[in-house]
Design a protein around this motif. Structure first.
Motif, mmCIF file in Angstrom:
data_model
loop_
_atom_site.group_PDB
_atom_site.id
_atom_site.type_symbol
_atom_site.label_atom_id
_atom_site.label_comp_id
_atom_site.label_asym_id
_atom_site.label_seq_id
_atom_site.Cartn_x
_atom_site.Cartn_y
_atom_site.Cartn_z
ATOM 1 N N TYR A 48 -1.812 -4.291 19.682
ATOM 2 C CA TYR A 48 -1.712 -5.497 18.875
ATOM 3 C C TYR A 48 -2.855 -6.494 19.102
ATOM 4 N N THR A 49 -4.015 -5.973 19.497
ATOM 5 C CA THR A 49 -5.188 -6.838 19.611
ATOM 6 C C THR A 49 -6.216 -6.541 18.532
ATOM 7 N N ASN A 50 -6.223 -5.315 18.003
ATOM 8 C CA ASN A 50 -7.145 -4.946 16.932
ATOM 9 C C ASN A 50 -6.505 -5.227 15.579
ATOM 10 N N MET A 51 -7.316 -5.657 14.640
ATOM 11 C CA MET A 51 -6.791 -6.017 13.327
ATOM 12 C C MET A 51 -6.615 -4.784 12.444
ATOM 13 N N PHE A 52 -5.565 -4.799 11.674
ATOM 14 C CA PHE A 52 -5.262 -3.752 10.698
ATOM 15 C C PHE A 52 -6.376 -3.672 9.657
ATOM 16 N N ARG A 53 -6.657 -2.465 9.192
ATOM 17 C CA ARG A 53 -7.611 -2.317 8.095
ATOM 18 C C ARG A 53 -7.157 -1.196 7.179
ATOM 19 N N ARG A 54 -7.547 -1.299 5.940
ATOM 20 C CA ARG A 54 -7.205 -0.286 4.945
ATOM 21 C C ARG A 54 -8.396 0.639 4.727
ATOM 22 N N GLY A 209 -1.361 -3.640 -5.702
ATOM 23 C CA GLY A 209 -2.506 -4.395 -5.201
ATOM 24 C C GLY A 209 -2.417 -4.711 -3.721
ATOM 25 N N GLU A 210 -2.553 -5.968 -3.390
ATOM 26 C CA GLU A 210 -2.539 -6.413 -1.994
ATOM 27 C C GLU A 210 -1.248 -6.020 -1.284
ATOM 28 N N PHE A 211 -0.165 -5.871 -2.036
ATOM 29 C CA PHE A 211 1.145 -5.642 -1.434
ATOM 30 C C PHE A 211 1.567 -4.173 -1.498
ATOM 31 N N ASP A 212 0.607 -3.321 -1.793
ATOM 32 C CA ASP A 212 0.769 -1.868 -1.782
ATOM 33 C C ASP A 212 -0.158 -1.347 -0.685
ATOM 34 N N VAL A 213 0.416 -0.948 0.469
ATOM 35 C CA VAL A 213 -0.378 -0.779 1.686
ATOM 36 C C VAL A 213 -0.339 0.667 2.188
ATOM 37 N N PRO A 214 -1.492 1.330 2.312
ATOM 38 C CA PRO A 214 -1.532 2.673 2.898
ATOM 39 C C PRO A 214 -1.437 2.603 4.413
ATOM 40 N N VAL A 215 -0.623 3.485 4.997
ATOM 41 C CA VAL A 215 -0.441 3.515 6.454
ATOM 42 C C VAL A 215 -0.536 4.966 6.914
ATOM 43 N N VAL A 216 -1.679 5.357 7.460
ATOM 44 C CA VAL A 216 -1.903 6.706 7.962
ATOM 45 C C VAL A 216 -1.731 6.677 9.475
ATOM 46 N N VAL A 217 -0.676 7.317 9.978
ATOM 47 C CA VAL A 217 -0.346 7.281 11.405
ATOM 48 C C VAL A 217 -0.739 8.609 12.048
ATOM 49 N N GLU A 543 -27.422 13.942 -1.637
ATOM 50 C CA GLU A 543 -26.262 13.074 -1.478
ATOM 51 C C GLU A 543 -26.482 11.768 -2.227
ATOM 52 N N GLN A 544 -25.490 11.323 -2.956
ATOM 53 C CA GLN A 544 -25.613 10.114 -3.756
ATOM 54 C C GLN A 544 -25.005 8.920 -3.031
ATOM 55 N N PRO A 545 -25.444 7.707 -3.365
ATOM 56 C CA PRO A 545 -24.837 6.517 -2.754
ATOM 57 C C PRO A 545 -23.345 6.453 -3.065
ATOM 58 N N VAL A 546 -22.571 6.031 -2.080
ATOM 59 C CA VAL A 546 -21.126 5.951 -2.243
ATOM 60 C C VAL A 546 -20.752 4.560 -2.724
ATOM 61 N N VAL A 547 -19.874 4.495 -3.706
ATOM 62 C CA VAL A 547 -19.408 3.217 -4.225
ATOM 63 C C VAL A 547 -17.912 3.096 -3.943
ATOM 64 N N TYR A 548 -17.544 2.043 -3.210
ATOM 65 C CA TYR A 548 -16.145 1.775 -2.913
ATOM 66 C C TYR A 548 -15.686 0.539 -3.672
ATOM 67 N N ALA A 549 -14.396 0.486 -3.950
ATOM 68 C CA ALA A 549 -13.818 -0.694 -4.586
ATOM 69 C C ALA A 549 -13.842 -1.860 -3.610
ATOM 70 N N PRO A 550 -13.825 -3.102 -4.096
ATOM 71 C CA PRO A 550 -13.756 -4.251 -3.185
ATOM 72 C C PRO A 550 -12.540 -4.132 -2.280
ATOM 73 N N SER A 551 -12.714 -4.465 -1.001
ATOM 74 C CA SER A 551 -11.636 -4.302 -0.028
ATOM 75 C C SER A 551 -10.946 -5.628 0.246
ATOM 76 N N TYR A 552 -9.748 -5.554 0.813
ATOM 77 C CA TYR A 552 -9.017 -6.746 1.215
ATOM 78 C C TYR A 552 -9.539 -7.226 2.558
ATOM 79 N N PRO A 553 -9.346 -8.504 2.879
ATOM 80 C CA PRO A 553 -9.846 -9.022 4.160
ATOM 81 C C PRO A 553 -9.274 -8.253 5.342
ATOM 82 N N LEU A 554 -10.075 -8.113 6.387
ATOM 83 C CA LEU A 554 -9.637 -7.445 7.599
ATOM 84 C C LEU A 554 -8.359 -8.088 8.113
ATOM 85 N N GLY A 555 -7.399 -7.242 8.466
ATOM 86 C CA GLY A 555 -6.155 -7.753 9.036
ATOM 87 C C GLY A 555 -5.032 -7.904 8.048
ATOM 88 N N THR A 556 -5.304 -7.650 6.747
ATOM 89 C CA THR A 556 -4.238 -7.795 5.739
ATOM 90 C C THR A 556 -3.977 -6.469 5.047
#
Length: 556
Positions: A48-54, A209-217, A543-556
């Motif tokens: 519980y010291t490292n912030m969650f990330r998606r 959106g923000e309230f749909d959260v992937p959790v890979v354990v 290899e082509q440049p990778v494009v990712y969608a805008p991400s949510y702030p770290l920890g959310t």
């Protein structure tokens, strides 16, 4: 002691300690490998010291409409990367685009996806030899040649374009390595990621959106230099002492006083979990492997094996800002537990300036129309035993030290030129399969490719049917110790030239790599040959440049 059973006392009696890291290897039974990390205190993560990330969301390189309808095209490169998992150290991983978990792919129902996957992997972090791969989109009703057949190898310097139909109802899927004999090692070092299929019914009824959260354990163990620590040779399982969520050890997530939807996937090699909130409050199960459940069930905990997916709602509206809530792991039989493997992650409620969340947790869900109903397809939740045209028994047992399914292994399949099959149902047939765990004191998460199944009984006892969290379609079936699970399934292949051979295997990946796998065929056994129909090709494209969608702030 029954062959296949191991007790804590027997394990320790037969164990061989290797080095200073506490690696334990079972004796004659060869039942489990458990590894505590060899890390210095300064390099050991604190819960519980490292912030969650998606994980990042991969954007298509091309999208459009052709004579077959809408399509998305994606590009992924399997390559070595460096991950910051431990304080002060880096860990070599092999990931899709060099990250773990790999990027999430999101596709709407009815939009075909072409995913070009190039193997640019160098030396494997865990073994010497060629780092070949196979990609399986777990949960997809793909044609056999795009299903990740274990012997459909993509060698280094080669690529394969996988074509996914995406006709099924909304669901959480995931893509991971399925290379014969090295699946456990390849997935353990990072070749795993989520794939979300959406539809209008899911979007209208569940948080987005923000309230749909992937959790890979997952769980890992580490050497003192930060490299991964793994030994799965000739053993029945591997369990580490560090629990990761989206590649972060025991993260802390900031949540608003709203209802969140969490998509839980266990990508562990062998460990199963029993998740629960530390305050005893229930969660609401809204989806299983096969998508949304007709009825929403509140549960205080749920049992979760490798490769299963459960989507749950958690209501944080009742808590004041500053409240902290743990997500714990109560564990199950045959897990090797350590000091912190009972912890998973922590939620911290924060203030929200937006209007109060009006979402009403549903009691039932509308799954929408069943695709290909005009051809005879039936919603898995509406299948009834009287529809079955056959009933078959599939026995999981350990014979002469080898994990088998009905006394057979993948080696037996290979020796017949991949012609040996367990069953040959016709497209859209309905059958009952009794999955019988006769392997003694071990559990098995059995994965049946292609299908969604409905659990209709346990141990052939009418009052022991699906658990409350299993109220929807499943493709992984948790077979507890000495348990029989009866599954009702339809072999829905979609339209056109669908059909061919599909695998059945234990999703304890070390069991799978030790040949605990067989196959069945739908329709023509030689249709859509899974190895030859669309093989990997030499990769000459840059290899082509990778494009990712805008991400949510770290920890959310």
């Amino acid at each position: 002691m029954t062959d296949g059973m191991v007790t804590r006392r027997g394990l320790l009696k037969g164990a061989l300690a290797i080095g200073g890291g506490g690696l334990i290897v079972a004796g004659a039974g060869g039942e489990v490998v458990a590894a505590s990390s060899s890390l210095a205190a300064k390099n050991t993560p604190t819960p519980y010291t490292n912030m969650f990330r998606r994980p990042p969301v991969l954007m298509p390189t091309e999208q459009g409409v052709d004579d077959k309808g809408p399509f998305h095209r994606y590009r992924l490169t399997q390559k070595i990367g460096q991950a910051s998992i431990l304080p002060g150290l880096t860990t070599k991983i092999a990931g899709y685009n060099g990250i773990f978990p790999g990027p999430t792919i999101k596709v709407p129902q009815g939009t075909r996806a072409e995913v070009r996957i190039a193997n640019a992997l160098g030396a494997h972090p865990l073994y010497k030899g060629e780092f070949s791969t196979v990609t399986h989109l777990h949960g997809s009703a793909s044609l056999p040649q795009y299903d990740g057949y274990a012997n459909d190898h993509t060698r280094p310097g080669h690529a394969k374009t996988y074509r996914y139909p995406n006709w099924q109802q909304a669901r959480t899927m995931w893509y991971h390595d399925h290379n014969h004999r090295t699946t456990a090692k390849n997935a353990f070092v990072g070749l795993a990621a989520m794939y979300h299929l959406s539809d209008p019914y899911e979007r209208a009824q569940l948080p987005q959106g923000e309230f749909d959260v992937p959790v890979v354990v997952s769980d890992m163990a580490f050497k003192s230099d930060g490299s991964v620590k793994f030994d799965g040779e000739d053993n029945a399982g591997f369990m580490g002492d560090v629990i990761l969520v989206n590649g972060v050890p025991w993260p802390k997530m900031r949540v608003k006083p709203r209802v969140y939807r969490f998509r839980f996937l266990v990508s562990s090699i062998s460990r199963s979990y029993r998740f629960t909130l530390g305050n005893g409050e229930p969660v609401h199960v809204v989806a299983t492997d096969g998508g949304m459940t007709p009825k929403v069930n509140a549960v205080s905990s749920w049992r979760h094996a490798p490769a299963e997916r459960y989507e749950v709602l958690i209501d944080f509206r009742k808590y004041k800002p500053g409240t902290k809530i743990e997500l714990k792991n109560l564990s199950n039989k045959n897990n090797e537990d350590y000091g912190n493997t009972g912890k998973v992650m922590q939620f911290e409620v924060v203030a929200d300036t937006a209007a109060p969340d009006p979402y009403v947790i549903p009691k039932t869900l509308d799954l929408g129309p069943q695709p290909f109903a005009n051809l005879g397809a039936i919603d898995v939740n509406r299948l009834t035993p009287d529809m079955a045209t056959a009933r078959r028994s599939m026995r999981l047992e350990r014979k002469h030290g080898i994990w088998t399914v009905n006394g057979e292994t993948w080696d037996d399949v290979e020796k017949t030129g991949f012609q040996r099959v367990f069953a040959k149902p016709k497209p859209y047939d309905v059958e009952i399969w009794d999955l019988v765990n006769e392997s003694g004191g071990w559990f098995h998460p059995l994965h049946i490719h292609l299908i969604d199944g409905k659990i209709i009984g346990r141990n052939n006892t009418p009052n022991r049917q699906a658990y409350a969290w299993e109220g929807g379609g499943k493709d992984v079936f948790y077979l507890g110790e000495n348990e029989t699970v009866s599954v009702l399934m339809q072999f829905t292949t979609g339209g056109g030239n669908a059909g061919g051979r599909y695998m059945v295997h234990c999703h304890n990946l070390i069991h799978e790599d030790n040949d605990m796998m067989i196959q069945f065929a739908v329709g023509d056994i030689n249709a859509n040959d899974p190895i030859k129909s669309d093989a990997a090709y030499g990769d000459t494209e840059p290899e082509q440049p990778v494009v990712y969608a805008p991400s949510y702030p770290l920890g959310t």
